[in-house]
Enzyme design. Structure first.
Site, mmCIF file in Angstrom:
data_model
loop_
_atom_site.group_PDB
_atom_site.id
_atom_site.type_symbol
_atom_site.label_atom_id
_atom_site.label_comp_id
_atom_site.label_asym_id
_atom_site.label_seq_id
_atom_site.Cartn_x
_atom_site.Cartn_y
_atom_site.Cartn_z
ATOM 1 N N HIS A 131 54.858 28.198 -53.015
ATOM 2 C CA HIS A 131 55.950 28.093 -53.992
ATOM 3 C C HIS A 131 55.531 27.192 -55.153
ATOM 4 O O HIS A 131 54.949 27.632 -56.116
ATOM 5 C CB HIS A 131 57.221 27.572 -53.322
ATOM 6 C CG HIS A 131 57.868 28.539 -52.400
ATOM 7 N ND1 HIS A 131 58.423 29.717 -52.818
ATOM 8 C CD2 HIS A 131 58.041 28.508 -51.056
ATOM 9 C CE1 HIS A 131 58.920 30.378 -51.794
ATOM 10 N NE2 HIS A 131 58.706 29.661 -50.703
ATOM 11 N N HIS A 181 55.329 33.469 -58.549
ATOM 12 C CA HIS A 181 56.486 32.579 -58.487
ATOM 13 C C HIS A 181 56.399 31.447 -59.502
ATOM 14 O O HIS A 181 57.045 31.489 -60.546
ATOM 15 C CB HIS A 181 56.615 32.038 -57.063
ATOM 16 C CG HIS A 181 57.852 31.232 -56.829
ATOM 17 N ND1 HIS A 181 57.871 29.863 -56.865
ATOM 18 C CD2 HIS A 181 59.119 31.606 -56.552
ATOM 19 C CE1 HIS A 181 59.098 29.425 -56.628
ATOM 20 N NE2 HIS A 181 59.875 30.461 -56.429
ATOM 21 N N GLU A 196 55.201 26.809 -47.746
ATOM 22 C CA GLU A 196 56.385 26.647 -46.908
ATOM 23 C C GLU A 196 56.047 26.469 -45.430
ATOM 24 O O GLU A 196 56.898 26.056 -44.645
ATOM 25 C CB GLU A 196 57.340 27.835 -47.100
ATOM 26 C CG GLU A 196 58.728 27.546 -46.589
ATOM 27 C CD GLU A 196 59.801 28.421 -47.193
ATOM 28 O OE1 GLU A 196 60.795 28.656 -46.499
ATOM 29 O OE2 GLU A 196 59.644 28.856 -48.339
ATOM 30 N N GLU A 224 53.354 31.433 -47.802
ATOM 31 C CA GLU A 224 54.476 31.351 -48.745
ATOM 32 C C GLU A 224 54.315 30.221 -49.764
ATOM 33 O O GLU A 224 55.064 29.239 -49.753
ATOM 34 C CB GLU A 224 55.803 31.209 -48.005
ATOM 35 C CG GLU A 224 56.145 32.409 -47.140
ATOM 36 C CD GLU A 224 57.588 32.407 -46.684
ATOM 37 O OE1 GLU A 224 58.473 32.193 -47.539
ATOM 38 O OE2 GLU A 224 57.825 32.607 -45.488
#
Length: 289
Positions: free
Chosen positions: A265, A223, A280, A263
């Site tokens: 990011h 990401h 997250e 998660e």
């Protein structure tokens, strides 16, 4: 290396972007809570609410004026938290969906407008302008600056773009079809980018030459990326709950496991080499140099 975690949010508030301020304090956006949080050097967490429903604060950077600036993807504004804690914002176009953000060599803030295929610019005094990319449905994602221009990822256009500070654009199509580029970072003399859908990290030089590096797990969904001074980079792997460090030749030399379902990011590397990752699940991971 080892990592520690700092809780900055509750439930599904969603830490997303992360940046290190000029004073060494760490900031993150709480995309679902409509707030920005700050972690002091001694670990104290402070929150700065935006007080606007659906604002979705996303990417955050340290501005040249000592303030922290961030995109508000949900209500089409660029936000600012001053050194005094005052929160303000500037409208950048209805329906434009600002997302990526960086500080250009000209001292202005540059940002992507995902829904309208444009790159925007705002001065520290709030003067807003924008430039067309010459694409349709390209969905510009992250953006990064080097000494004389800007680089950006076209997520649906499957390309990495180069823009001069006067708005001239060159697009470089990626060798892998449907790669889904998202993150981009310039530093250490190179420009790195991520290919979310292809499970690859790429590198592009100023002449437009692209090299792609497949990651061991092609379903890891790379990401965000942060270039490092040694010519390599750090990358968050959203799909596999980890962060990896690549050397200048694109080889994975280290992986930090952040937890299943974490998660990861946003990603930032401080001047001291310390790495911060927004998870997250409500925490910032601190990867110690």
């Amino acid at each position: 290396m080892r990592s520690t975690e700092i809780i900055v949010a509750e439930g599904n508030e969603g830490p997303y972007g992360v940046a290190v301020g000029s004073d060494g304090e760490v900031w993150t956006t709480l995309v679902h809570a409509g707030a920005v949080a700050r972690v002091s050097r001694d670990g104290v967490v402070s929150r700065f609410p935006i007080d606007a429903d659906g604002s979705r604060p996303s990417v955050i950077v340290a501005g040249p004026d000592g303030a922290m600036w961030f995109t508000r993807n949900g209500d089409d504004r660029i936000g600012r938290v001053g050194a005094d804690g005052a929160v303000s914002s500037f409208e950048v176009g209805a329906g434009s969906a600002p997302y990526g953000l960086c500080v250009g060599a000209d001292g202005a803030l540059w940002f992507t407008l995902m829904n309208v295929d444009r790159i925007g610019r705002v001065t520290v005094d709030g003067e807003v302008s924008s430039f067309e990319l010459g694409s349709s449905g390209g969905f510009p994602a992250m953006i990064a600056a080097d000494e004389d221009g800007l680089w950006f990822a076209l997520n649906q256009g499957n390309a990495v773009g180069r823009m001069s500070l006067d708005g001239a654009v060159v697009l470089h199509p990626l060798p892998t079809e449907g790669a889904g580029p998202v993150g981009v970072s310039a530093g250490g003399g190179v420009v790195w980018f991520t290919e979310l859908q292809a499970g690859q990290v790429g590198r592009i030089d100023t002449d437009g030459k692209i090299v792609e590096y497949p990651l061991p797990d092609r379903s890891c969904k790379p990401h965000a990326v942060a270039a490092t001074n040694d010519g390599g980079c750090w990358v968050t792997l959203w799909g596999s709950g980890s962060a990896v460090r690549l050397d200048a030749q694109g080889a994975v030399v280290e992986e930090i496991l952040l937890g299943e379902g974490s998660e990861p990011h946003g990603l930032a590397v401080g001047a001291d080499g310390e790495v911060w990752v927004a998870l997250e699940i409500g925490v910032l991971a601190h990867i110690h140099a």
